[in-house]
Design a protein around this motif. Structure first.
Motif, mmCIF file in Angstrom:
data_model
loop_
_atom_site.group_PDB
_atom_site.id
_atom_site.type_symbol
_atom_site.label_atom_id
_atom_site.label_comp_id
_atom_site.label_asym_id
_atom_site.label_seq_id
_atom_site.Cartn_x
_atom_site.Cartn_y
_atom_site.Cartn_z
ATOM 1 N N ARG A 1 10.173 7.796 -30.715
ATOM 2 C CA ARG A 1 10.535 7.204 -32.009
ATOM 3 C C ARG A 1 10.791 8.319 -33.022
ATOM 4 O O ARG A 1 9.922 9.165 -33.264
ATOM 5 N N TYR A 2 11.985 8.308 -33.599
ATOM 6 C CA TYR A 2 12.385 9.313 -34.589
ATOM 7 C C TYR A 2 12.344 8.680 -35.977
ATOM 8 O O TYR A 2 13.007 7.667 -36.229
ATOM 9 N N ARG A 3 11.567 9.263 -36.865
ATOM 10 C CA ARG A 3 11.418 8.727 -38.212
ATOM 11 C C ARG A 3 12.624 9.097 -39.074
ATOM 12 O O ARG A 3 13.087 10.240 -39.069
ATOM 13 N N LEU A 4 13.128 8.118 -39.833
ATOM 14 C CA LEU A 4 14.272 8.320 -40.724
ATOM 15 C C LEU A 4 13.812 8.380 -42.172
ATOM 16 O O LEU A 4 12.723 7.892 -42.519
ATOM 17 N N ASN A 5 14.635 8.981 -42.995
ATOM 18 C CA ASN A 5 14.396 8.885 -44.438
ATOM 19 C C ASN A 5 14.663 7.453 -44.887
ATOM 20 O O ASN A 5 15.518 6.750 -44.319
ATOM 21 N N GLN A 6 13.934 7.006 -45.880
ATOM 22 C CA GLN A 6 14.112 5.638 -46.368
ATOM 23 C C GLN A 6 15.464 5.511 -47.068
ATOM 24 O O GLN A 6 15.820 6.330 -47.914
ATOM 25 N N PHE A 7 16.197 4.472 -46.706
ATOM 26 C CA PHE A 7 17.544 4.281 -47.235
ATOM 27 C C PHE A 7 17.785 2.797 -47.503
ATOM 28 O O PHE A 7 16.965 1.935 -47.138
ATOM 29 N N CYS A 8 18.917 2.510 -48.114
ATOM 30 C CA CYS A 8 19.333 1.126 -48.367
ATOM 31 C C CYS A 8 20.609 0.869 -47.572
ATOM 32 O O CYS A 8 21.576 1.615 -47.693
ATOM 33 N N LEU A 9 20.610 -0.166 -46.754
ATOM 34 C CA LEU A 9 21.807 -0.561 -46.014
ATOM 35 C C LEU A 9 22.523 -1.671 -46.785
ATOM 36 O O LEU A 9 21.917 -2.689 -47.133
ATOM 37 N N VAL A 10 23.800 -1.454 -47.047
ATOM 38 C CA VAL A 10 24.638 -2.485 -47.669
ATOM 39 C C VAL A 10 25.687 -2.895 -46.645
ATOM 40 O O VAL A 10 26.479 -2.065 -46.183
ATOM 41 N N GLY A 11 25.662 -4.162 -46.267
ATOM 42 C CA GLY A 11 26.627 -4.687 -45.314
ATOM 43 C C GLY A 11 27.627 -5.586 -46.017
ATOM 44 O O GLY A 11 27.296 -6.258 -46.992
ATOM 45 N N ALA A 12 28.858 -5.586 -45.524
ATOM 46 C CA ALA A 12 29.904 -6.454 -46.075
ATOM 47 C C ALA A 12 30.613 -7.143 -44.932
ATOM 48 O O ALA A 12 30.903 -6.515 -43.904
#
Length: 358
Positions: free
Chosen positions: A161-172
């Protein structure tokens, strides 16, 4: 003889007049004038969505957390991409843009996710077209900000498991119904964009005209907005064509008469109906007796892609009541006959078909 940096700069400026230590206004000008608003304060229309986002963004910044994942759905050109840029600007993060069809393999998505910084925004356009195998990598990324790698195969397989930086996903998406339930349920904010009111489109027209440095009067802005199918992208596209006409055939100012003359050349009538819309309606009326007709049959007759008809043509025609969708297919309404000046009793005449369809 040796030269210092100052000597080189001075010699270059004396000879050419183009090298200088100072940042000139030209250096900061964008290569292409963007008509896209950069903040919620500049955004026009969709007041409920703008208010919801303003509250969510303010709360997230107060807690120093990333914004909840956001899903926008609605017809093309209503501002889904613009809102993604605004979210990134308001949250103070970088925006990474991609699309569902571009993410062919899981590695494509993982490469993007592992390079995202803390607080950044990832925008995926047409997210419903993302392959299922890639979509499943998003589940832990959206919920736990992590991605799982599997090494080796068979009995030697092991997961990391690779930890990611916290981000916001915007889907359209233009097809919310094609999104899988597991993906849709992982979005915290789901908003549907509707066609814009004429008052909002008039404001958008005037703002865009000011950015393009072209004069426009109130009747001209009203007429242009009336023909833009309730869509900001279309009003901006038509504005540029009318601007060209005003500068070449007019006095440089957009008036109602200028709009009417310019859009007559573009084949856009008073309702914003285009040549493709008229061919679509006439196909249903003449070839299929007014309907119902299946979209595949209409597409084959017109020799147009089904997705083009479903995503581009039909939403506006449905909105203004020129067609209806039934379980049996598409039907032309009485309003469609009136708008096209077609007599309902003569609609099936072969000579009329030959004269009016294409």
């Amino acid at each position: 003889m040796t030269y210092t940096e100052n000597d080189v700069l001075q010699h270059s400026s004396d000879k050419l007049g183009i090298v200088t230590r100072e940042s000139l206004p030209l250096d900061t000008e964008p290569e292409i004038i963007s008509l896209r608003p950069g903040t919620l304060a500049e955004y026009i229309g969709q007041p409920e969505i703008a208010e919801t986002l303003a509250i969510a963004i303010a709360a997230a910044k107060k807690r120093k957390e990333p914004l909840d994942h956001v899903l926008f759905h609605g017809p093309p050109g209503l501002g889904k991409t613009t809102l993604a840029h605004i979210i990134a600007n308001e949250m103070g993060g970088n925006l990474t843009v991609t699309s569902g069809p571009a993410l062919e393999k899981g590695g494509d998505l993982i490469g993007i996710l592992t390079h995202i910084e803390e607080g950044d925004v990832l925008f995926i356009d047409e997210i419903h077209r993302m392959p299922k195998a890639v979509e499943e990598f998003l589940y832990p990324a959206m919920e736990d900000f992590a991605v799982d790698f599997v090494f080796d195969k068979g009995v030697h397989a092991r997961s990391h498991r690779y930890r990611l930086n916290q981000f916001c996903l915007v889907g359209a998406t233009t097809r919310a119904g094609l999104l899988s339930a597991p993906l849709r349920d992982r979005f915290g904010i789901l908003k549907s964009l509707d066609f814009y009111k004429q008052a909002d489109l008039i404001q958008i027209t005037k703002r865009s005209a000011a950015l393009l440095d072209i004069g426009i009067d109130n009747p001209g802005a009203k007429e242009l907005s009336r023909r833009s199918r309730g869509t900001p992208r279309i009003v901006n596209r038509l504005l540029k064509r009318v601007r060209d006409y005003a500068q070449v055939r007019g006095n440089g100012t957009i008036t109602k008469q200028t709009v009417e003359a310019a859009l007559a050349l573009e084949g856009v009538d008073k309702l914003g109906i285009t040549d493709l819309d008229r061919r679509y309606l006439k196909t249903i009326i003449h070839f299929y007796n007014g309907g119902p007709a299946g979209i595949e049959a209409i597409s084959a007759t017109l020799q147009e892609e089904t997705d083009t008809l479903v995503d581009v043509v039909e939403p506006y025609l449905l909105k203004i009541g020129l067609i209806t969708r039934t379980s049996s297919g598409r039907k032309a309404s009485e309003s469609a006959y009136k708008h096209l000046s077609i007599n309902m009793t003569d609609a099936n005449s072969q000579d009329i078909i030959q004269r009016t369809l294409f």
